[in-house]
Design a protein around this motif. Structure first.
Motif, PDB file in Angstrom:
ATOM      1  N   ILE A   1      -8.041 -10.256  13.939  1.00 32.62           N
ATOM      2  CA  ILE A   1      -8.761 -10.059  12.692  1.00 32.62           C
ATOM      3  C   ILE A   1      -7.751 -10.091  11.553  1.00 32.62           C
ATOM      4  CG2 ILE A   1     -10.146  -8.456  11.329  1.00 32.62           C
ATOM      5  CD1 ILE A   1     -11.328  -7.401  13.915  1.00 32.62           C
ATOM      6  N   LYS A   2      -7.924 -11.015  10.607  1.00 29.32           N
ATOM      7  CA  LYS A   2      -6.966 -11.166   9.515  1.00 29.32           C
ATOM      8  C   LYS A   2      -7.477 -10.473   8.258  1.00 29.32           C
ATOM      9  CE  LYS A   2      -4.925 -15.464  11.193  1.00 29.32           C
ATOM     10  NZ  LYS A   2      -4.517 -16.857  10.865  1.00 29.32           N
ATOM     11  N   HIS A   3      -6.551  -9.796   7.567  1.00 27.32           N
ATOM     12  CA  HIS A   3      -6.908  -9.048   6.356  1.00 27.32           C
ATOM     13  C   HIS A   3      -6.177  -9.577   5.119  1.00 27.32           C
ATOM     14  CE1 HIS A   3      -8.891  -6.165   8.927  1.00 27.32           C
ATOM     15  NE2 HIS A   3      -7.775  -5.906   9.574  1.00 27.32           N
ATOM     16  N   SER A   4      -5.453 -10.652   5.271  1.00 34.53           N
ATOM     17  CA  SER A   4      -4.561 -11.110   4.195  1.00 34.53           C
ATOM     18  C   SER A   4      -5.276 -11.322   2.861  1.00 34.53           C
ATOM     19  CB  SER A   4      -3.867 -12.412   4.616  1.00 34.53           C
ATOM     20  OG  SER A   4      -3.113 -12.201   5.784  1.00 34.53           O
ATOM     21  N   ASN A   5      -6.512 -11.778   2.891  1.00 33.24           N
ATOM     22  CA  ASN A   5      -7.229 -12.099   1.648  1.00 33.24           C
ATOM     23  C   ASN A   5      -8.091 -10.948   1.143  1.00 33.24           C
ATOM     24  OD1 ASN A   5      -6.182 -14.735   1.648  1.00 33.24           O
ATOM     25  ND2 ASN A   5      -7.787 -15.436   3.036  1.00 33.24           N
ATOM     26  N   ALA A   6      -8.030  -9.813   1.841  1.00 40.42           N
ATOM     27  CA  ALA A   6      -8.845  -8.672   1.428  1.00 40.42           C
ATOM     28  C   ALA A   6      -8.287  -8.068   0.145  1.00 40.42           C
ATOM     29  CB  ALA A   6      -8.871  -7.627   2.529  1.00 40.42           C
ATOM     30  N   ILE A   7      -9.177  -7.661  -0.751  1.00 42.29           N
ATOM     31  CA  ILE A   7      -8.771  -7.051  -2.022  1.00 42.29           C
ATOM     32  C   ILE A   7      -8.927  -5.541  -1.898  1.00 42.29           C
ATOM     33  CG2 ILE A   7      -9.265  -6.872  -4.477  1.00 42.29           C
ATOM     34  CD1 ILE A   7     -10.307  -9.740  -4.370  1.00 42.29           C
ATOM     35  N   LEU A   8      -7.824  -4.840  -2.116  1.00 40.15           N
ATOM     36  CA  LEU A   8      -7.813  -3.388  -1.987  1.00 40.15           C
ATOM     37  C   LEU A   8      -7.655  -2.763  -3.366  1.00 40.15           C
ATOM     38  CD1 LEU A   8      -7.824  -1.208   0.277  1.00 40.15           C
ATOM     39  CD2 LEU A   8      -5.326  -1.270   0.186  1.00 40.15           C
ATOM     40  N   THR A   9      -8.449  -1.752  -3.662  1.00 40.67           N
ATOM     41  CA  THR A   9      -8.349  -1.054  -4.945  1.00 40.67           C
ATOM     42  C   THR A   9      -8.066   0.425  -4.700  1.00 40.67           C
ATOM     43  OG1 THR A   9     -10.702  -0.456  -5.045  1.00 40.67           O
ATOM     44  CG2 THR A   9     -10.070  -2.633  -5.906  1.00 40.67           C
ATOM     45  N   GLN A  10      -7.609   1.105  -5.737  1.00 36.46           N
ATOM     46  CA  GLN A  10      -7.355   2.537  -5.624  1.00 36.46           C
ATOM     47  C   GLN A  10      -8.646   3.282  -5.328  1.00 36.46           C
ATOM     48  OE1 GLN A  10      -4.069   3.927  -5.886  1.00 36.46           O
ATOM     49  NE2 GLN A  10      -5.242   5.454  -4.777  1.00 36.46           N
ATOM     50  N   GLU A  11      -9.721   2.823  -5.907  1.00 35.55           N
ATOM     51  CA  GLU A  11     -11.014   3.466  -5.661  1.00 35.55           C
ATOM     52  C   GLU A  11     -11.413   3.350  -4.190  1.00 35.55           C
ATOM     53  OE1 GLU A  11     -15.633   3.409  -7.371  1.00 35.55           O
ATOM     54  OE2 GLU A  11     -14.224   1.814  -7.921  1.00 35.55           O
ATOM     55  N   ASN A  12     -11.182   2.168  -3.607  1.00 38.43           N
ATOM     56  CA  ASN A  12     -11.474   1.985  -2.180  1.00 38.43           C
ATOM     57  C   ASN A  12     -10.693   2.992  -1.339  1.00 38.43           C
ATOM     58  OD1 ASN A  12     -11.426  -1.639  -2.564  1.00 38.43           O
ATOM     59  ND2 ASN A  12     -13.146  -0.220  -2.696  1.00 38.43           N
ATOM     60  N   ILE A  13      -9.406   3.098  -1.631  1.00 40.60           N
ATOM     61  CA  ILE A  13      -8.541   3.999  -0.861  1.00 40.60           C
ATOM     62  C   ILE A  13      -8.972   5.450  -1.040  1.00 40.60           C
ATOM     63  CG2 ILE A  13      -6.185   4.876  -0.619  1.00 40.60           C
ATOM     64  CD1 ILE A  13      -5.181   2.101  -1.429  1.00 40.60           C
ATOM     65  N   ASP A  14      -9.163   5.865  -2.283  1.00 42.35           N
ATOM     66  CA  ASP A  14      -9.537   7.254  -2.563  1.00 42.35           C
ATOM     67  C   ASP A  14     -10.848   7.627  -1.877  1.00 42.35           C
ATOM     68  OD1 ASP A  14      -7.278   7.497  -4.114  1.00 42.35           O
ATOM     69  OD2 ASP A  14      -8.325   7.172  -6.014  1.00 42.35           O
TER      70      ASP A  14
END
Length: 253
Positions: A97-110
């Motif tokens: 499963i590849k995650h390279s193109n996934a967009i991560l935000t601070q809101e997602n993490i929090d």
């Protein structure tokens, strides 16, 4: 066991009228014991004439192409006895499963780390041990070694597995203590490569750097991890009442 009975009948070693239950009872009279667990709704039973039950041999037979991971690998290597009542067995996915193109935000993490951690439902208890089956991304078995007849995670892979699955180990302090005691067995370059191979969506380079500094490495020794540091803040654990921020690594702990 049923297949063995058929073979014995075909070779005329037992009577053709011998039922499976009678066959099993005869074997039990001769000292056969059986051990069973239920994982993912499937009953898994193993038989042995050995009087000393070996939990690792039993678990090693549960899943094809599996390996002992996390703290269990360290326990098999006899470099730690941390949480040895838990037996972690992992299996890599057949497809990566590849995650390279996934967009991560601070809101997602929090949002993700404000929630209670989720643990697998694939576990059962046997002889005061808890057997846990896990699944990991496909890395072509990178960092998996052969030891004492078992496939296990190397110490460096176990480090990555444990810091990314901290919810199985009570707290980050426990993991820091375990690896502080075996710091001389760690290889920061291999740890870096293992994180690359896993291709995590979360910023685990900075998390690994944070842990390795706590274990006793200098910031200079960890420069390649710091070079991969995200601008986003990350966490050691989920759902804590209070966090402090390490600004050098952007880690809440």
């Amino acid at each position: 066991m049923k297949e063995i009975l058929v073979i014995l009948k075909n070779k005329s070693l037992v009577s053709n009228s011998l039922s499976f239950n009678s066959f099993l009872l005869k074997l039990i009279d001769e000292g056969l014991t059986q051990k069973s667990i239920i994982i993912r709704g499937h009953l898994k039973t193993r038989y042995t004439f050995n009087q000393d039950f070996n939990i690792y041999n039993f678990c090693n037979s549960l899943e094809k192409n599996s390996f002992f991971s996390m703290s269990t690998a360290l326990n098999i290597l006899k470099v730690s006895y941390f949480r040895d009542e838990y037996i972690f067995i992992s299996k890599e996915r057949t497809k990566r499963i590849k995650h390279s193109n996934a967009i991560l935000t601070q809101e997602n993490i929090d949002n993700a780390f404000s929630k209670r951690p989720r643990r697998t439902a694939a576990y059962d208890k046997i002889d005061n041990r808890i057997v846990i089956l896990l699944e990991s991304n496909n890395t072509n078995s990178f960092g998996i070694i052969k030891y004492d007849g078992y496939n296990i995670s190397s110490i460096n892979r176990a480090f990555v597995e444990m810091i990314t699955n901290i919810h199985y180990f009570q707290s980050s302090k426990n993991v820091i203590k375990v690896f502080t005691n075996i710091k001389n067995r760690l290889d920061v370059d291999e740890i870096y490569t293992i994180i690359e191979k896993f291709d995590f969506i979360y910023p685990y380079f900075q998390l690994a750097g944070f842990y390795l500094e706590q274990i006793g490495y200098s910031q200079n020794e960890l420069s390649k991890f710091h070079a991969k540091k995200s601008e986003l803040n990350f966490y050691t654990e989920k759902n804590k009442d209070y966090y402090m921020l390490n600004k050098y690594w952007n880690i809440f702990y």
